[in-house]
Scaffold this motif. Structure first.
Motif, mmCIF file in Angstrom:
data_model
loop_
_atom_site.group_PDB
_atom_site.id
_atom_site.type_symbol
_atom_site.label_atom_id
_atom_site.label_comp_id
_atom_site.label_asym_id
_atom_site.label_seq_id
_atom_site.Cartn_x
_atom_site.Cartn_y
_atom_site.Cartn_z
ATOM 1 N N TYR A 10 0.971 -1.157 0.226
ATOM 2 C CA TYR A 10 0.094 -0.040 0.232
ATOM 3 C C TYR A 10 0.928 1.310 -0.027
ATOM 4 N N THR A 11 0.400 2.104 -0.753
ATOM 5 C CA THR A 11 1.351 3.377 -0.875
ATOM 6 C C THR A 11 1.243 4.238 0.335
ATOM 7 N N VAL A 12 2.756 4.671 0.667
ATOM 8 C CA VAL A 12 2.835 5.420 1.908
ATOM 9 C C VAL A 12 2.862 6.891 1.423
ATOM 10 N N ARG A 13 1.872 7.868 1.898
ATOM 11 C CA ARG A 13 2.036 9.224 1.384
ATOM 12 C C ARG A 13 2.169 10.095 2.788
ATOM 13 N N HIS A 68 3.300 -5.458 6.041
ATOM 14 C CA HIS A 68 2.667 -4.774 6.808
ATOM 15 C C HIS A 68 3.687 -3.870 7.475
ATOM 16 N N ILE A 71 5.228 -1.296 5.606
ATOM 17 C CA ILE A 71 4.476 -0.349 5.439
ATOM 18 C C ILE A 71 4.785 0.676 6.509
ATOM 19 N N ILE A 75 6.048 4.402 7.152
ATOM 20 C CA ILE A 75 5.671 5.626 7.510
ATOM 21 C C ILE A 75 6.649 6.113 8.725
ATOM 22 N N GLU A 172 -4.913 7.118 5.817
ATOM 23 C CA GLU A 172 -5.171 6.190 4.843
ATOM 24 C C GLU A 172 -4.602 4.814 4.910
ATOM 25 N N ALA A 173 -3.040 4.819 4.929
ATOM 26 C CA ALA A 173 -2.181 3.789 5.044
ATOM 27 C C ALA A 173 -2.807 3.087 6.236
#
Length: 291
Positions: A10-13, A68, A71, A75, A172-173
């Motif tokens: 999942y993209t981390v922004r 995960h 991810i 972050i 979101e993430a």
């Protein structure tokens, strides 16, 4: 065999650095409910699992938990980016640096000073990750229940972390990771109920004299009755006398000893016997008299 794909699941922004938030995120990196603990729990279960369906499921979920972990690690790293450079290059004065890592709402001094604003395998309080977090016992009907509970606890931690940030990308993430905990709970519960019978856990049945008995041992204001302690499936026992020596015995601890051991114990008891009539002065009493 593992093959790493550099693209995250999942993209981390992350909109801006936030070392204090990064510190909180470590709870799901190296904490007891975190992703590494989950990955190791399911991976070790999968290795020793004999059922092909559960083995495949456990390997799948264990591997996803590692993704995960990746991810969460990114972050944490992104939230620490600014602090990492500032700390490494001593860009600010000592006073300003101290203020930043100890200021209001920021408790990241431990991770910044000890770990250079990196991604250490610790929880948000700085406690190192430990294999003691893994509670596998090697019985599928027990381990699957523990897995369900572990996913539930992880979901709650994600909910709390989501409440701690206004960063849309981070929320979101974290929402994705939280949702995957729900999916894993469903898989584990389906796997549990595919074992028939699955309760009680293990092979041996319980003693029918006690398996359906509810002992009301906490008595007083606040007494409650419900499906957990009443109905045709329960024998409700509130009488104190009936709660003691329920096996019909004396309720005392007993052991059969050889005659020699009995004699030795009697000798020891006689040698160490206290004299209830004695009242010797103690050091504490002598000290009080000198005041």
């Amino acid at each position: 065999m593992f093959a790493h794909n550099k693209r995250l699941q999942y993209t981390v922004r992350v909109s801006e650095p936030n070392p204090g938030l990064a510190n909180l995120m470590l709870e799901q990196f190296g904490g007891p409910q975190g992703e590494l603990a989950a990955a190791m729990r399911y991976f070790t279960q999968a290795v020793s699992e004999d059922d092909p369906g559960r083995k495949d499921m456990l390997f799948d979920i264990a591997t996803e938990e590692l993704s995960h972990l990746e991810i969460i690690g990114h972050i944490v790293a992104m939230l620490n980016k600014g602090a990492k450079g500032e700390l490494a290059e001593a860009a600010d004065s000592a006073a300003e640096m101290y203020r930043k890592i100890n200021g209001p709402g920021n408790d990241s001094h431990l991770t910044q000073i000890l770990y250079g604003a990196g991604t250490p395998l610790i929880n948000s309080a700085g406690v190192p990750w430990t294999a003691a977090y893994i509670d596998t016992i090697g019985e599928p009907s027990a381990d699957l229940r523990s897995n369900i509970a572990a996913e539930a606890r992880a979901k709650i931690v994600y909910e709390r972390l989501i409440a701690c940030t206004d960063d849309a990308g981070v929320k979101e993430a974290l929402g994705f990771l939280m949702t995957r905990e729900i999916a894993h709970q469903k898989s584990f519960e389906k796997a549990l109920y595919s074992i028939n019978p699955n309760f009680p856990p293990g092979k041996l049945p319980g003693d029918p004299r006690f398996a359906n008995t509810y002992f009301n041992m906490s008595q007083g204001q606040g007494e409650m009755r419900g499906s957990w302690n009443q109905g045709e499936n329960w024998d409700y026992v509130s009488d104190r006398e009936q709660q003691m020596a329920v096996d019909g015995g004396s309720g005392e601890a007993e052991v059969k000893l050889p005659a020699r051991d009995i004699d030795l114990l009697k000798t020891m008891a006689q040698r160490t016997m206290s004299d209830p009539a004695a009242d010797p002065p103690t050091g504490a009493e002598l000290g009080m008299k000198n005041k």
